[in-house]
Design a protein around this motif. Structure first.
Motif, PDB file in Angstrom:
ATOM      1  N   ALA A   5       0.858  -1.180   0.000  1.00 29.07           N
ATOM      2  CA  ALA A   5       0.000   0.000   0.000  1.00 29.07           C
ATOM      3  C   ALA A   5       0.896   1.233   0.000  1.00 29.07           C
ATOM      4  O   ALA A   5       2.006   1.197   0.515  1.00 29.07           O
ATOM      5  CB  ALA A   5      -0.902  -0.009   1.223  1.00 29.07           C
ATOM      6  N   PHE A   6       0.400   2.311  -0.589  1.00 28.45           N
ATOM      7  CA  PHE A   6       1.224   3.520  -0.620  1.00 28.45           C
ATOM      8  C   PHE A   6       0.381   4.767  -0.502  1.00 28.45           C
ATOM      9  O   PHE A   6      -0.817   4.756  -0.716  1.00 28.45           O
ATOM     10  CB  PHE A   6       2.094   3.560  -1.883  1.00 28.45           C
ATOM     11  CG  PHE A   6       1.343   3.860  -3.158  1.00 28.45           C
ATOM     12  CD1 PHE A   6       1.261   5.156  -3.639  1.00 28.45           C
ATOM     13  CD2 PHE A   6       0.741   2.849  -3.876  1.00 28.45           C
ATOM     14  CE1 PHE A   6       0.581   5.443  -4.813  1.00 28.45           C
ATOM     15  CE2 PHE A   6       0.053   3.123  -5.048  1.00 28.45           C
ATOM     16  CZ  PHE A   6      -0.022   4.417  -5.518  1.00 28.45           C
ATOM     17  N   ILE A   7       1.069   5.838  -0.151  1.00 29.86           N
ATOM     18  CA  ILE A   7       0.463   7.161  -0.065  1.00 29.86           C
ATOM     19  C   ILE A   7       1.372   8.118  -0.845  1.00 29.86           C
ATOM     20  O   ILE A   7       2.589   8.038  -0.733  1.00 29.86           O
ATOM     21  CB  ILE A   7       0.299   7.597   1.410  1.00 29.86           C
ATOM     22  CG1 ILE A   7      -0.452   8.907   1.509  1.00 29.86           C
ATOM     23  CG2 ILE A   7       1.631   7.668   2.116  1.00 29.86           C
ATOM     24  CD1 ILE A   7      -0.916   9.215   2.912  1.00 29.86           C
ATOM     25  N   PRO A   8       0.793   8.987  -1.672  1.00 30.50           N
ATOM     26  CA  PRO A   8       1.624   9.943  -2.415  1.00 30.50           C
ATOM     27  C   PRO A   8       2.384  10.862  -1.453  1.00 30.50           C
ATOM     28  O   PRO A   8       2.004  11.029  -0.293  1.00 30.50           O
ATOM     29  CB  PRO A   8       0.603  10.752  -3.222  1.00 30.50           C
ATOM     30  CG  PRO A   8      -0.613   9.896  -3.285  1.00 30.50           C
ATOM     31  CD  PRO A   8      -0.617   9.096  -2.014  1.00 30.50           C
ATOM     32  N   ASN A   9       3.455  11.480  -1.942  1.00 32.51           N
ATOM     33  CA  ASN A   9       4.225  12.373  -1.076  1.00 32.51           C
ATOM     34  C   ASN A   9       3.829  13.837  -1.248  1.00 32.51           C
ATOM     35  O   ASN A   9       4.391  14.700  -0.597  1.00 32.51           O
ATOM     36  CB  ASN A   9       5.726  12.185  -1.273  1.00 32.51           C
ATOM     37  CG  ASN A   9       6.164  12.440  -2.689  1.00 32.51           C
ATOM     38  OD1 ASN A   9       5.357  12.821  -3.527  1.00 32.51           O
ATOM     39  ND2 ASN A   9       7.423  12.203  -2.956  1.00 32.51           N
ATOM     40  N   LEU A  27      -4.607  -0.478  -0.750  1.00 32.54           N
ATOM     41  CA  LEU A  27      -4.930  -1.020   0.566  1.00 32.54           C
ATOM     42  C   LEU A  27      -6.200  -1.845   0.462  1.00 32.54           C
ATOM     43  O   LEU A  27      -7.217  -1.372  -0.015  1.00 32.54           O
ATOM     44  CB  LEU A  27      -5.142   0.129   1.558  1.00 32.54           C
ATOM     45  CG  LEU A  27      -5.426  -0.235   3.005  1.00 32.54           C
ATOM     46  CD1 LEU A  27      -4.229  -0.946   3.606  1.00 32.54           C
ATOM     47  CD2 LEU A  27      -5.755   1.012   3.796  1.00 32.54           C
ATOM     48  N   SER A  28      -6.119  -3.093   0.884  1.00 30.96           N
ATOM     49  CA  SER A  28      -7.330  -3.914   0.916  1.00 30.96           C
ATOM     50  C   SER A  28      -7.725  -4.101   2.374  1.00 30.96           C
ATOM     51  O   SER A  28      -7.475  -3.239   3.193  1.00 30.96           O
ATOM     52  CB  SER A  28      -7.099  -5.236   0.192  1.00 30.96           C
ATOM     53  OG  SER A  28      -6.074  -5.978   0.818  1.00 30.96           O
ATOM     54  N   GLN A  29      -8.283  -5.217   2.705  1.00 30.83           N
ATOM     55  CA  GLN A  29      -8.811  -5.425   4.049  1.00 30.83           C
ATOM     56  C   GLN A  29      -7.713  -5.453   5.102  1.00 30.83           C
ATOM     57  O   GLN A  29      -6.704  -6.122   4.940  1.00 30.83           O
ATOM     58  CB  GLN A  29      -9.615  -6.708   4.090  1.00 30.83           C
ATOM     59  CG  GLN A  29     -10.832  -6.642   3.198  1.00 30.83           C
ATOM     60  CD  GLN A  29     -11.646  -7.913   3.269  1.00 30.83           C
ATOM     61  OE1 GLN A  29     -11.213  -8.910   3.808  1.00 30.83           O
ATOM     62  NE2 GLN A  29     -12.829  -7.865   2.710  1.00 30.83           N
ATOM     63  N   VAL A  30      -7.951  -4.689   6.149  1.00 30.16           N
ATOM     64  CA  VAL A  30      -7.017  -4.610   7.270  1.00 30.16           C
ATOM     65  C   VAL A  30      -7.813  -4.678   8.568  1.00 30.16           C
ATOM     66  O   VAL A  30      -9.032  -4.521   8.567  1.00 30.16           O
ATOM     67  CB  VAL A  30      -6.193  -3.303   7.244  1.00 30.16           C
ATOM     68  CG1 VAL A  30      -5.283  -3.247   6.044  1.00 30.16           C
ATOM     69  CG2 VAL A  30      -7.088  -2.092   7.290  1.00 30.16           C
ATOM     70  N   LYS A  31      -7.118  -4.893   9.665  1.00 30.45           N
ATOM     71  CA  LYS A  31      -7.772  -4.830  10.974  1.00 30.45           C
ATOM     72  C   LYS A  31      -6.987  -3.887  11.868  1.00 30.45           C
ATOM     73  O   LYS A  31      -5.803  -3.653  11.649  1.00 30.45           O
ATOM     74  CB  LYS A  31      -7.907  -6.220  11.591  1.00 30.45           C
ATOM     75  CG  LYS A  31      -6.629  -7.011  11.679  1.00 30.45           C
ATOM     76  CD  LYS A  31      -6.927  -8.418  12.164  1.00 30.45           C
ATOM     77  CE  LYS A  31      -5.663  -9.257  12.125  1.00 30.45           C
ATOM     78  NZ  LYS A  31      -5.883 -10.599  12.595  1.00 30.45           N
TER      79      LYS A  31
END
Length: 101
Positions: A5-9, A27-31
């Motif tokens: 998973a990533f987020i732009p800067n 990002l898919s399923q997370v807890k």
């Protein structure tokens, strides 16, 4: 297969329809998910525990309708992937982004 998973800067919330929201991608399923953005003064300007909100809507560069100034902001993520591994964005659990007005 390892999930990345990533987020732009950087992002440009100037209402031109391009890069107007800061979103998490891949990002898919997370807890136990939490994500926050902090300004230079140490105040939280965005926070969510809803992974769908972070990937679909994201942060629009405002707080309670007030546009935040351009500059460097810091993000933190906590969570766990369904396979039990720690959730990371860009391979890290914290980092910085630039808001450009």
């Amino acid at each position: 297969v390892q999930q990345q998973a990533f987020i732009p800067n950087l992002f440009t919330p100037n209402q031109d329809g391009t890069n107007d929201q800061l979103k998490i991608y891949g990002l898919s399923q997370v807890k136990d998910f939490s994500f926050s953005i902090i300004n230079r003064e140490g105040n939280t300007v965005y926070s969510t525990t809803d992974a769908e909100e972070a990937t679909q809507r994201g942060w629009d560069g405002s707080v309670k309708g007030i546009l935040q100034p351009g500059g460097v902001y810091y993000w933190k993520v906590n969570g766990q992937l369904l396979n039990g591994s720690k959730l990371l964005l860009n391979g890290k659990d914290s980092g910085s982004i630039v808001l450009i007005r």
